[in-house]
Structure formats: C-alpha cells, structure tokens
Design a protein around this motif. Sequence first.
Motif, PDB file in Angstrom:
ATOM      1  N   ASP A  90     -28.747  17.905 -15.179  1.00 49.82           N
ATOM      2  CA  ASP A  90     -27.872  17.618 -14.012  1.00 49.82           C
ATOM      3  C   ASP A  90     -26.988  18.457 -13.687  1.00 49.82           C
ATOM      4  O   ASP A  90     -27.144  18.636 -12.382  1.00 49.82           O
ATOM      5  N   GLN A  93     -29.649  20.249 -11.473  1.00 44.95           N
ATOM      6  CA  GLN A  93     -29.739  19.281  -9.917  1.00 44.95           C
ATOM      7  C   GLN A  93     -29.394  19.828  -9.344  1.00 44.95           C
ATOM      8  O   GLN A  93     -29.238  20.029  -7.941  1.00 44.95           O
ATOM      9  N   GLU A  94     -28.035  20.210  -9.801  1.00 44.94           N
ATOM     10  CA  GLU A  94     -26.919  20.818  -8.545  1.00 44.94           C
ATOM     11  C   GLU A  94     -27.525  21.653  -8.250  1.00 44.94           C
ATOM     12  O   GLU A  94     -27.828  22.281  -7.072  1.00 44.94           O
ATOM     13  N   ASP A  98     -28.321  23.945  -4.188  1.00 40.99           N
ATOM     14  CA  ASP A  98     -27.836  24.940  -4.124  1.00 40.99           C
ATOM     15  C   ASP A  98     -28.658  25.819  -2.791  1.00 40.99           C
ATOM     16  O   ASP A  98     -28.656  25.671  -2.382  1.00 40.99           O
TER      17      ASP A  98
END
Lengths: 135, 135
Positions: A90, A93-94, A98
């Motif tokens: 997770d 994925q962020e 970015d």
Amino acid sequence: MIDSDEIMTIRQMCEAYDVTPRTLRFYEAKELIFPVREGQKRLFTKRDRARLKLILRGKRFGFSLEEIRQLLELYHVGDQQQTQLQATYDVAQERLADMERQREELGEAIEDFKEQMDWLHKVIASQAEPRDAAE
Amino acid sequence: MIDSDEIMTIRQMCEAYDVTPRTLRFYEAKELIFPVREGQKRLFTKRDRARLKLILRGKRFGFSLEEIRQLLELYHVGDQQQTQLQATYDVAQERLADMERQREELGEAIEDFKEQMDWLHKVIASQAEPRDAAE
DNA sequence: GTAAAAGTTGACGTTAACGTAAAGGGGACG
DNA sequence: CGTCCCCTTTACGTTAACGTCAACTTTTAC
C-alpha cells in the motif's frame, strides 16, 4: 563489468560511482547501505551497489536521504508477515503515485520552458534580420 | 482567482502559496523575487507570483535556489544584445536537455519500481492462498 | 488615543549532507 | 625494520535553506 565482481573495497566503490569514502561511511551510518566487515575494513557487495545506485538516483530527483531510506525499505521485504507485506504494498503504491505526479509536473515544466524558448527564438530571429531583402 | 489581483501583501502570499514570510524575504535577499515597496512594506506583483511558482516547482525537482535563480534569468531576457540573446538561448537548450534527461530517468525509476511492486504482489497473492481448493 | 495586528530589520539557531583534519591500525615492500 | 598506502574512528567545520526571537515602526480597529 564492475558489478560482476562480488565484493569491492571502499576505494573501488568511490571510483566506480564517483563518491567519496566519507559519503559511503555516512550512508552506512544512516543505514542506507550495509557493507560487510573483513576485520575492520568495509567490503561492499552487489546489494550495496544496487542500493547505492538507487540512492544516487533518488538524490537526482530531489529526495532526501531519509525519504530514500524509506523507499529502500520497500525494496527489501525481508521476513515480513502477510499483513506487513500488504501494508508495504500500500505504501509502495502511494510512493508510485507520487513519482508519477512528479513526472507529470516535470512534463509541464518542460512544456512551459519550451514555450519560452520558442518565443525567445522568434525574438532572436526577428532581431537578426530587421530588413527583408534589401542590400 | 488570487492571481488576478495586481498586488498582494506578504501575508496574502504566504497563505496563497503556503510559505512563510521568512521564506519570501529570503528569496528576495537571494534575488529570486523583487517585491516593490510601499514605504517599508513589500508588495508582490504578478511577476513575483509567477517567479515564486517556478521556484517552488524547481524545488520539488531537487534544484537548488541558485540553479533556480539561473533558470529564472533565462525567463527574464531583459534588454540584452543579440549575442547575449543567442548565448541565453544556447544555455536554455542545455537546461532543457537536462530536464528531459531527468524525465527519462524518472521514467526508468518508475518502471523499476513497478516491477518490484509486481513481484511483491505475487508474493502476497501466493502467500494468501497456499492451498489450491482443498477444504 | 491607544492597543492589537501586521510588517520590518538584524542576528543567532537548526538540520541535512557531507568536507576535512587529526590520530592511529595493519600489511606489503625494499 | 622502517615507511608508504589504505583503511579506520572521532570530531569539528561548512553550506544551503530556512526557523526563531528580539526590538521597532506603521497601520488598522475600536
């Protein structure tokens, strides 16, 4: 290839990646790389070289060493539990989002810059030949 | 739109661009922006806002303030001579090449990162369902 | 008219990311 | 055996990019 050798001394690393010994020791202190020891001396493995490449790349993109360290953790994925792995995914994925945002913004910046250059080009051209075909 | 107003106070600028007064004064000291004065007080024009946007953008890409200042000079192009203009254009072309290289490298980094994530995804999936259809 | 709000100029403090210099261990070589 | 050379640790120095605080003026609000 330099990278095919299994281990390298600090000096070999410095020449190969254009960094100083101090920088490598500093990165070790910050837990970005983990050279093994032969007595007192550091020896850098393939893993350290891969990490160093990512560090230098990250720096070129304006990431701080702390941000880079966190990114490297995502690359590690040791003996984590299922829930930890999912959490890692997770977060990754962020980070990915970015980076993609940054790429888009860089694209915009490049387009803007090109526009300015086109305009500048016109100024130069018009100033170079103020007369049509006289003389 | 905030930017449609001609001039803004330092506090308005800070709220609009999420920076501190100190930062704006610092940028002025470094000759990155040139607010006009009303008595003692700074007033920021459209030009300053455009510059500030470029500054903040540049920072996100990892440029130093000095590098940004030089880029801003390229945007200025005041009352330069023909030869100066050409020189400016040449420098701009190099900067452009740099930025495009950085974009490409960022693309590579993103692809590498995605690969790692795909691999991680597989690990998670395989670990989540170790049995085929038993039970 | 006075008090709070907003702005100003110093000037010193802080953090990140190393640079640099001092002091010393260890092994290779003439 | 001495002397380089490479490596080490320890520790203070440096630069960029602000943060923070003090002391003061100016404007705005009541």
